[in-house]
Design an enzyme around this catalytic site. Structure first.
Site, mmCIF file in Angstrom:
data_model
loop_
_atom_site.group_PDB
_atom_site.id
_atom_site.type_symbol
_atom_site.label_atom_id
_atom_site.label_comp_id
_atom_site.label_asym_id
_atom_site.label_seq_id
_atom_site.Cartn_x
_atom_site.Cartn_y
_atom_site.Cartn_z
ATOM 1 N N ALA A 1 4.603 -12.134 -14.865
ATOM 2 C CA ALA A 1 3.336 -12.750 -15.251
ATOM 3 C C ALA A 1 3.023 -13.836 -14.225
ATOM 4 O O ALA A 1 3.930 -14.369 -13.559
ATOM 5 C CB ALA A 1 3.467 -13.349 -16.643
ATOM 6 N N GLU B 1 8.844 -5.664 -17.984
ATOM 7 C CA GLU B 1 8.212 -5.304 -19.270
ATOM 8 C C GLU B 1 7.190 -4.191 -19.071
ATOM 9 O O GLU B 1 7.091 -3.259 -19.877
ATOM 10 C CB GLU B 1 7.573 -6.554 -19.891
#
Ligand code: COA
Length: 264
Positions: A70, A118
């Protein structure tokens, strides 16, 4: 938001029936900011809706990274509410890929860290270059995984590996990721694209409704008890007998020829 002069954070290209979705922020090692998550979500909506697409390959632009996580710069000033919303935004996008009726392959061409691992884990298969490194290093930032990492890694590789990766935060190499079951295959970096595309083509040529049935059974079964999972499998198995492709596949076997699946 991206301004109109910025390159698109996600690009798409088709090779026959394979849709290739590429995270396109190579100067930031393809870090996932909000705009990139939304562009990925839109790319999956489109790929799932496009009749010509039968398999999806997801990768990152540039030679170094699949996705390095992220976007830390964007998260740096988040409030708690913004943090929760960012988590939900990523989870929604990744859930869409995971529940895609078309198979999704992560082509892991380099770092897959934090949100990058992820993202790879919500795909149905993961093929990694031997140079790739994967991990959940959020702990080093005073964070925890927020796009499903604690849950999908647990289901994929078990409690010991999940706690090791998430608590120690150290990336592991592709060989160890393979040993832990986090990736399906490791191939020489120079062969990554060719080998991934070969698997994608194989899936694109397979009977689409049987592919979908398999994905549905594994998705549902992974989230319910054995009895319900077996019942769901039996219902899906029965449904296959209503398809042209089942007649074609079994007839082709009996007639010793190659099947031609139509997706009906
Ligand atoms: N978020 C935002 N920017 C990131 C990023 C991320 N997760 N990962 C890399 N970048 C940016 C760097 O800030 C740098 O930008 P700059 O050139 O404008 O300074 C650029 O991408 C290149 O990264 P850099 O760190 O210089 O490359 P490196 O080869 O030295 O190191 C990594 C590569 C992957 C080891 C390192 O970038 C890293 O640790 N990234 C963060 C991994 C992480 O913690 N992810 C989980 C986030 S929750």
């Amino acid at each position: 938001m991206t301004d109109s002069n910025s390159p698109s954070p996600v690009t798409v290209a088709d090779r026959d029936a394979v849709r290739i979705i590429t995270v396109n922020r190579p100067d930031k090692l393809n870090a996932l900011n909000g705009a990139t998550l939304d562009a990925l979500d839109a790319a999956f909506v489109d790929a799932i809706a496009s009749d010509s697409v039968r398999a999806i390959v997801l990768t990152g632009a540039g030679p170094k990274a699949f996705v390095a996580g992220a976007d830390i710069a964007e998260m740096n000033t988040f409030s708690a509410v913004q943090g929760r919303d960012f988590s939900l935004r990523g989870q929604r996008m990744m859930r869409r890929a995971e529940r895609s009726p078309k198979p999704v392959i992560a082509m892991v061409n380099g770092f897959a860290l934090g949100g990058g691992l992820e993202l790879a884990m919500c795909c149905h298969l993961r093929i990694a270059a031997d140079t790739a490194r994967v991990g959940q290093p959020e702990i080093n930032l005073g964070l925890i995984p927020g796009f499903g990492g604690t849950q999908r890694l647990l289901r994929l590789a078990g409690r010991a590996a999940t706690l090791e990766l998430c608590l120690l935060g150290a990336p592991i190499d592709a060989a160890r990721a393979l040993a832990l079951g986090i990736v399906n295959r490791v191939v020489p970096a120079a062969e990554l694209e060719a080998q991934t595309m070969a698997v994608a083509q194989q899936l694109a040529n397979a009977a689409p409704l049987a592919v979908r049935g398999t994905l549905d059974c594994v998705n549902v079964g992974g989230e319910c008890g054995m009895e319900e999972g077996l019942e769901y499998e039996a219902a899906q198995f029965g449904l296959m007998f209503s398809t042209q492709d089942m007649r074609e596949g079994t007839s082709a076997f009996l007639e010793r020829r190659k099947p031609a699946f139509s997706g009906t």
